[in-house]
Design a protein around this motif. Structure first.
Motif, PDB file in Angstrom:
ATOM      1  N   LEU A  88      44.640  36.415  31.905  1.00  0.00           N
ATOM      2  CA  LEU A  88      44.012  37.372  30.998  1.00  0.00           C
ATOM      3  C   LEU A  88      43.070  38.293  31.771  1.00  0.00           C
ATOM      4  CD1 LEU A  88      43.339  38.539  28.214  1.00  0.00           C
ATOM      5  CD2 LEU A  88      41.678  36.663  27.941  1.00  0.00           C
ATOM      6  N   GLY A  89      42.286  37.723  32.674  1.00  0.00           N
ATOM      7  CA  GLY A  89      41.384  38.525  33.493  1.00  0.00           C
ATOM      8  C   GLY A  89      42.138  39.553  34.325  1.00  0.00           C
ATOM      9  N   ASP A  90      43.270  39.138  34.896  1.00  0.00           N
ATOM     10  CA  ASP A  90      44.093  40.070  35.678  1.00  0.00           C
ATOM     11  C   ASP A  90      44.600  41.213  34.804  1.00  0.00           C
ATOM     12  OD1 ASP A  90      43.718  38.477  37.914  1.00  0.00           O
ATOM     13  OD2 ASP A  90      45.705  37.523  37.784  1.00  0.00           O
ATOM     14  N   ARG A  91      45.042  40.880  33.594  1.00  0.00           N
ATOM     15  CA  ARG A  91      45.537  41.922  32.686  1.00  0.00           C
ATOM     16  C   ARG A  91      44.421  42.871  32.265  1.00  0.00           C
ATOM     17  NH1 ARG A  91      48.069  37.462  30.122  1.00  0.00           N
ATOM     18  NH2 ARG A  91      46.913  37.870  28.215  1.00  0.00           N
ATOM     19  N   LEU A  92      43.245  42.308  31.997  1.00  0.00           N
ATOM     20  CA  LEU A  92      42.113  43.152  31.619  1.00  0.00           C
ATOM     21  C   LEU A  92      41.714  44.085  32.761  1.00  0.00           C
ATOM     22  CD1 LEU A  92      39.926  40.589  29.652  1.00  0.00           C
ATOM     23  CD2 LEU A  92      41.132  42.578  28.708  1.00  0.00           C
ATOM     24  N   MET A  93      41.708  43.577  33.992  1.00  0.00           N
ATOM     25  CA  MET A  93      41.354  44.424  35.127  1.00  0.00           C
ATOM     26  C   MET A  93      42.370  45.554  35.294  1.00  0.00           C
ATOM     27  SD  MET A  93      38.454  43.387  36.089  1.00  0.00           S
ATOM     28  CE  MET A  93      38.286  44.441  37.517  1.00  0.00           C
ATOM     29  N   SER A  94      43.634  45.271  35.019  1.00  0.00           N
ATOM     30  CA  SER A  94      44.661  46.313  35.074  1.00  0.00           C
ATOM     31  C   SER A  94      44.385  47.379  34.019  1.00  0.00           C
ATOM     32  CB  SER A  94      46.043  45.695  34.856  1.00  0.00           C
ATOM     33  OG  SER A  94      47.035  46.690  34.825  1.00  0.00           O
ATOM     34  N   LEU A  95      43.984  46.949  32.820  1.00  0.00           N
ATOM     35  CA  LEU A  95      43.651  47.904  31.762  1.00  0.00           C
ATOM     36  C   LEU A  95      42.404  48.715  32.118  1.00  0.00           C
ATOM     37  CD1 LEU A  95      44.365  45.708  28.626  1.00  0.00           C
ATOM     38  CD2 LEU A  95      45.682  47.685  29.408  1.00  0.00           C
TER      39      LEU A  95
ATOM     40  N   ALA B  77      41.497  49.546  35.105  1.00  0.00           N
ATOM     41  CA  ALA B  77      41.942  50.530  36.096  1.00  0.00           C
ATOM     42  C   ALA B  77      42.614  51.709  35.397  1.00  0.00           C
ATOM     43  CB  ALA B  77      42.896  49.878  37.097  1.00  0.00           C
ATOM     44  N   ARG B  78      43.509  51.413  34.476  1.00  0.00           N
ATOM     45  CA  ARG B  78      44.196  52.491  33.750  1.00  0.00           C
ATOM     46  C   ARG B  78      43.205  53.367  33.002  1.00  0.00           C
ATOM     47  NH1 ARG B  78      49.449  49.315  31.291  1.00  0.00           N
ATOM     48  NH2 ARG B  78      50.254  48.659  33.317  1.00  0.00           N
ATOM     49  N   GLY B  79      42.213  52.736  32.377  1.00  0.00           N
ATOM     50  CA  GLY B  79      41.204  53.483  31.643  1.00  0.00           C
ATOM     51  C   GLY B  79      40.382  54.401  32.538  1.00  0.00           C
ATOM     52  N   LEU B  80      40.296  54.039  33.815  1.00  0.00           N
ATOM     53  CA  LEU B  80      39.563  54.861  34.774  1.00  0.00           C
ATOM     54  C   LEU B  80      40.467  55.872  35.476  1.00  0.00           C
ATOM     55  CD1 LEU B  80      37.372  52.033  36.338  1.00  0.00           C
ATOM     56  CD2 LEU B  80      36.569  53.922  34.892  1.00  0.00           C
ATOM     57  N   GLY B  81      41.735  55.938  35.038  1.00  0.00           N
ATOM     58  CA  GLY B  81      42.678  56.866  35.641  1.00  0.00           C
ATOM     59  C   GLY B  81      43.192  56.409  36.997  1.00  0.00           C
ATOM     60  N   LEU B  82      43.132  55.114  37.252  1.00  0.00           N
ATOM     61  CA  LEU B  82      43.587  54.545  38.525  1.00  0.00           C
ATOM     62  C   LEU B  82      44.918  53.838  38.320  1.00  0.00           C
ATOM     63  CD1 LEU B  82      40.142  52.998  39.521  1.00  0.00           C
ATOM     64  CD2 LEU B  82      41.173  55.082  40.461  1.00  0.00           C
ATOM     65  N   PRO B  83      45.642  53.539  39.397  1.00  0.00           N
ATOM     66  CA  PRO B  83      46.889  52.792  39.252  1.00  0.00           C
ATOM     67  C   PRO B  83      46.607  51.411  38.649  1.00  0.00           C
ATOM     68  CG  PRO B  83      46.690  53.702  41.469  1.00  0.00           C
ATOM     69  CD  PRO B  83      45.374  53.931  40.778  1.00  0.00           C
ATOM     70  N   PRO B  84      47.526  50.870  37.859  1.00  0.00           N
ATOM     71  CA  PRO B  84      47.301  49.584  37.185  1.00  0.00           C
ATOM     72  C   PRO B  84      46.906  48.444  38.124  1.00  0.00           C
ATOM     73  CG  PRO B  84      49.319  50.592  36.388  1.00  0.00           C
ATOM     74  CD  PRO B  84      48.820  51.449  37.509  1.00  0.00           C
ATOM     75  N   GLY B  85      47.416  48.418  39.338  1.00  0.00           N
ATOM     76  CA  GLY B  85      47.106  47.339  40.271  1.00  0.00           C
ATOM     77  C   GLY B  85      45.933  47.624  41.185  1.00  0.00           C
TER      78      GLY B  85
ATOM     79  N   GLY C 132      43.987  43.778  44.622  1.00  0.00           N
ATOM     80  CA  GLY C 132      43.689  43.372  45.992  1.00  0.00           C
ATOM     81  C   GLY C 132      42.249  42.976  46.221  1.00  0.00           C
ATOM     82  N   THR C 133      41.375  43.328  45.288  1.00  0.00           N
ATOM     83  CA  THR C 133      39.959  43.032  45.481  1.00  0.00           C
ATOM     84  C   THR C 133      39.444  41.901  44.595  1.00  0.00           C
ATOM     85  OG1 THR C 133      39.351  44.733  43.870  1.00  0.00           O
ATOM     86  CG2 THR C 133      39.445  45.411  46.165  1.00  0.00           C
ATOM     87  N   THR C 134      40.151  41.584  43.534  1.00  0.00           N
ATOM     88  CA  THR C 134      39.675  40.528  42.633  1.00  0.00           C
ATOM     89  C   THR C 134      40.578  39.306  42.610  1.00  0.00           C
ATOM     90  OG1 THR C 134      40.816  41.493  40.732  1.00  0.00           O
ATOM     91  CG2 THR C 134      38.543  42.192  41.109  1.00  0.00           C
ATOM     92  N   GLY C 135      41.762  39.392  43.175  1.00  0.00           N
ATOM     93  CA  GLY C 135      42.716  38.285  43.100  1.00  0.00           C
ATOM     94  C   GLY C 135      42.313  37.034  43.845  1.00  0.00           C
ATOM     95  N   GLN C 136      41.446  37.156  44.836  1.00  0.00           N
ATOM     96  CA  GLN C 136      41.021  36.000  45.621  1.00  0.00           C
ATOM     97  C   GLN C 136      39.580  35.603  45.326  1.00  0.00           C
ATOM     98  OE1 GLN C 136      43.327  34.364  47.387  1.00  0.00           O
ATOM     99  NE2 GLN C 136      44.747  35.919  46.641  1.00  0.00           N
TER     100      GLN C 136
ATOM    101  N   TYR D  15      27.804  36.164  36.944  1.00  0.00           N
ATOM    102  CA  TYR D  15      28.211  36.699  38.235  1.00  0.00           C
ATOM    103  C   TYR D  15      29.685  37.076  38.185  1.00  0.00           C
ATOM    104  CZ  TYR D  15      29.632  31.846  38.501  1.00  0.00           C
ATOM    105  OH  TYR D  15      30.175  30.618  38.222  1.00  0.00           O
ATOM    106  N   GLY D  16      30.115  37.841  39.124  1.00  0.00           N
ATOM    107  CA  GLY D  16      31.511  38.238  39.171  1.00  0.00           C
ATOM    108  C   GLY D  16      31.732  39.568  38.482  1.00  0.00           C
ATOM    109  N   THR D  17      32.984  39.907  38.359  1.00  0.00           N
ATOM    110  CA  THR D  17      33.373  41.193  37.807  1.00  0.00           C
ATOM    111  C   THR D  17      33.502  41.163  36.298  1.00  0.00           C
ATOM    112  OG1 THR D  17      34.603  41.618  39.835  1.00  0.00           O
ATOM    113  CG2 THR D  17      35.152  42.990  37.957  1.00  0.00           C
ATOM    114  N   LEU D  18      33.944  40.035  35.757  1.00  0.00           N
ATOM    115  CA  LEU D  18      34.322  39.964  34.355  1.00  0.00           C
ATOM    116  C   LEU D  18      33.980  38.590  33.796  1.00  0.00           C
ATOM    117  CD1 LEU D  18      36.016  41.157  31.951  1.00  0.00           C
ATOM    118  CD2 LEU D  18      38.018  40.179  33.073  1.00  0.00           C
ATOM    119  N   THR D  19      33.436  38.552  32.593  1.00  0.00           N
ATOM    120  CA  THR D  19      33.189  37.295  31.887  1.00  0.00           C
ATOM    121  C   THR D  19      33.998  37.323  30.601  1.00  0.00           C
ATOM    122  OG1 THR D  19      30.958  37.041  32.761  1.00  0.00           O
ATOM    123  CG2 THR D  19      31.450  35.877  30.723  1.00  0.00           C
TER     124      THR D  19
END
Length: 103
Positions: free
Chosen positions: A14-21, A23-31, A35-39, A70-74
């Motif tokens: 779910l976190g991965d899908r939200l981060m993709s969304l 990115a899209r909302g910011l006009g960036l590629p979905p992925g 590379g920065t949050t997967g690990q 802490y982290g990017t997303l809760t």
């Protein structure tokens, strides 16, 4: 606990899908963030937040004090009891409750 593995995996996905969304909302590629949050060091915490004004169950019992996640997303799974509070920009604590389910 047997449920933690599948639940943890589902929340990570779910976190991965939200981060993709995001990115899209910011006009960036979905992925873009993959590379920065997967690990990242992910944490699954099961906390029960008692409702406002609920007395301690045991003498000397501690509760989670004020903290910054802490982290990017809760991702928070909230029930109808409530108990979570957030600190607003003015330094005031405000109760937070979930939005009603929409069909």
């Amino acid at each position: 606990m047997a449920w933690t593995g599948p639940y943890y995996d589902a929340m990570r996905d779910l976190g991965d899908r939200l981060m993709s969304l995001f990115a899209r909302g910011l006009g960036l590629p979905p992925g873009f963030f993959a590379g920065t949050t997967g690990q990242a060091a992910n944490a699954l915490r099961a906390n029960q937040l008692p409702g406002p004004g609920t007395p301690l169950r045991c003498p000397g019992q501690l509760r989670a004090g004020a903290h910054t996640d802490y982290g990017t997303l809760t991702i928070l799974r909230q029930d109808t009891v409530g108990g979570l509070e957030v600190l607003d920009a003015g330094g005031r604590w405000a109760g937070w409750s979930r939005s009603p389910a929409r069909s």
